[in-house]
Design a protein around this motif. Structure first.
Motif, short mmCIF file in Angstrom:
data_model
loop_
_atom_site.label_atom_id
_atom_site.label_comp_id
_atom_site.label_asym_id
_atom_site.label_seq_id
_atom_site.Cartn_x
_atom_site.Cartn_y
_atom_site.Cartn_z
N GLY A 292 0.80 -1.21 0.00
CA GLY A 292 0.00 0.00 0.00
C GLY A 292 0.83 1.26 0.00
O GLY A 292 0.30 2.36 0.15
N ALA A 293 2.12 1.11 -0.14
CA ALA A 293 3.05 2.23 -0.18
C ALA A 293 4.32 1.74 -0.87
O ALA A 293 4.45 0.57 -1.22
CB ALA A 293 3.37 2.73 1.23
N ARG A 294 5.28 2.65 -1.06
CA ARG A 294 6.50 2.27 -1.76
C ARG A 294 7.37 1.38 -0.88
O ARG A 294 7.57 1.64 0.30
CB ARG A 294 7.28 3.53 -2.16
N TRP A 295 7.91 0.31 -1.50
CA TRP A 295 8.84 -0.56 -0.80
C TRP A 295 10.23 0.07 -0.77
O TRP A 295 10.62 0.78 -1.69
CB TRP A 295 8.97 -1.91 -1.52
N SER A 296 10.99 -0.23 0.25
CA SER A 296 12.43 0.01 0.19
C SER A 296 13.04 -1.16 -0.57
O SER A 296 12.44 -2.23 -0.66
CB SER A 296 13.03 0.08 1.59
N PRO A 297 14.23 -1.01 -1.17
CA PRO A 297 14.85 -2.14 -1.87
C PRO A 297 14.97 -3.37 -0.99
O PRO A 297 14.72 -4.49 -1.45
CB PRO A 297 16.22 -1.59 -2.28
N ALA A 298 15.35 -3.20 0.26
CA ALA A 298 15.51 -4.35 1.15
C ALA A 298 14.16 -5.02 1.40
O ALA A 298 14.05 -6.26 1.39
CB ALA A 298 16.13 -3.91 2.47
N GLU A 299 13.11 -4.21 1.61
CA GLU A 299 11.79 -4.78 1.82
C GLU A 299 11.29 -5.52 0.58
O GLU A 299 10.70 -6.60 0.68
CB GLU A 299 10.80 -3.66 2.16
N ALA A 300 11.54 -4.91 -0.59
CA ALA A 300 11.12 -5.55 -1.84
C ALA A 300 11.81 -6.91 -1.99
O ALA A 300 11.17 -7.91 -2.37
CB ALA A 300 11.45 -4.66 -3.03
N GLY A 301 13.12 -6.95 -1.67
CA GLY A 301 13.85 -8.20 -1.78
C GLY A 301 13.34 -9.26 -0.82
O GLY A 301 13.17 -10.43 -1.20
N GLU A 302 13.09 -8.87 0.42
CA GLU A 302 12.57 -9.81 1.41
C GLU A 302 11.20 -10.34 0.98
O GLU A 302 10.89 -11.53 1.14
CB GLU A 302 12.47 -9.14 2.77
N THR A 303 10.38 -9.46 0.44
CA THR A 303 9.04 -9.86 0.01
C THR A 303 9.11 -10.82 -1.17
O THR A 303 8.39 -11.83 -1.21
CB THR A 303 8.21 -8.62 -0.38
N VAL A 304 9.98 -10.52 -2.13
CA VAL A 304 10.14 -11.41 -3.28
C VAL A 304 10.61 -12.79 -2.83
O VAL A 304 10.11 -13.82 -3.30
CB VAL A 304 11.11 -10.80 -4.30
N ARG A 305 11.57 -12.84 -1.93
CA ARG A 305 12.05 -14.12 -1.42
C ARG A 305 10.91 -14.94 -0.83
O ARG A 305 10.77 -16.15 -1.05
CB ARG A 305 13.12 -13.91 -0.36
N ARG A 306 10.06 -14.27 -0.05
CA ARG A 306 8.93 -14.97 0.57
C ARG A 306 7.92 -15.44 -0.48
O ARG A 306 7.44 -16.58 -0.43
CB ARG A 306 8.25 -14.06 1.59
N LEU A 307 7.61 -14.56 -1.44
CA LEU A 307 6.64 -14.93 -2.47
C LEU A 307 7.13 -16.10 -3.31
O LEU A 307 6.34 -16.97 -3.71
CB LEU A 307 6.36 -13.73 -3.37
#
Length: 321
Positions: A292-307
């Protein structure tokens, strides 16, 4: 001859050998009048007279003596009691594609089905792939699908607007290489993936004119596959006489998709091999996350790993074991 394509006029490109030849013969056996297109080039798309005689098989030389592969297939169809005409133009040019459609209309007075099948290979690993080899393969496969489709569609649109809405059919030829990728075939894989995109757009745009567009991803023994699948292609027929790698195994699906009996089936991709038909389901949304907001690069990476732990593993690229 009579069958599910009785009275239909069918154009098949690249119909002098392999899958195209099998399709042309199968359509004729089901009552279609067939325009057999083939430029008569070698496996790499070059003219048969290029290079030395060692570059041509004895079978290819015999076809050339008999007027080329398209003429030979026409002779086979006529010998079996069917109707066919040869077309030897380059369908990856505007002139060649236009003359392909006009050949059907001038010879038989109508056009009902277009089977785009023409193609050749120039395989190289990506770092060794020349620009000319990239352009040539994209041209014959992707442009060679687009131009005949464009000219056929223009005819069918005119028919529809004149109140004669056709039951028109287009069958495009993709490949497992286009769906999954194939080592040493970046040009071919890209072209065949593009054909899937073209199929989906054409099916959506042309439905209003009575045109259905589907694609197949076939596997069979042809000049184009004998090097890639040498061991499989050499497999003998079964005890029942079923040759699993015969190009003719793919043709019944193509004939049905090209017939009026396939009403309502459009925008689909089918794998066809031996006695197996598979409906390919393509790209669908998988696991997703929305902050619901912009990811930080680290957050985006962690989320992609989980997905990715929740996602289906991709199909294996051909040639990777």
């Amino acid at each position: 001859m009579s069958g599910i394509c009785d009275g239909r006029v069918v154009v098949v490109t690249g119909a002098g050998r392999g899958l195209g030849r099998a399709h042309a013969l199968a359509f004729a056996a089901e009552g279609a009048r067939v325009v057999v297109n083939d430029l008569g080039v070698r496996l790499d798309g070059r003219h048969p007279d290029a290079g030395t005689d060692r570059d041509r098989t004895s079978a290819e030389e015999e076809r050339m003596r008999q007027g080329g592969p398209a003429a030979q297939v026409v002779a086979e169809i006529r010998a079996a009691g069917g109707e066919a005409v040869a077309h030897a133009g380059d369908i990856a040019t505007t002139e060649g594609a236009a003359s392909l459609v006009s050949t059907a209309l001038e010879t038989y007075g109508r056009l009902d089905t277009l089977v785009n099948n023409a193609g050749f290979l120039r395989d190289r690993m990506l770092v060794n792939l020349d620009e000319d080899d990239w352009d040539a393969v994209l041209r014959v496969h992707l442009k060679g699908h687009f131009l005949p489709l464009r000219h056929a569609a223009a005819h069918w649109r005119a028919e529809s607007k004149a109140g004669r809405t056709p039951a028109a059919r287009v069958v495009n030829t993709s490949s497992g290489a286009g769906l999954l990728g194939s080592l040493g075939q970046a040009n071919y894989s890209a072209a065949k993936a593009g054909i899937v995109g073209l199929t989906l757009v054409a099916a959506a745009e042309l439905a209003r004119y009575g045109v259905q567009v589907n694609a197949i991803a076939p596997a069979a023994r042809t000049r184009m596959t004998e090097r890639t699948f040498a061991d499989t292609m050499a497999a003998p027929a079964t005890a029942t006489g079923f040759d699993a790698m015969s190009p003719g195994n793919v043709s019944p699906l193509v004939v049905w998709l090209g017939s009026a009996a396939a009403a309502g089936v459009t925008g689909r991709v089918f794998e066809a091999e031996a006695g197996r038909i598979t409906v390919m389901e393509g790209w669908h949304p998988g696991p997703t996350a929305d902050k619901g907001a912009r990811w930080s690069p680290a957050e985006a990476g962690e989320t992609v790993r989980r997905l990715l732990t929740e996602a289906r593993a991709p199909g294996r690229v051909y040639g990777t074991g």
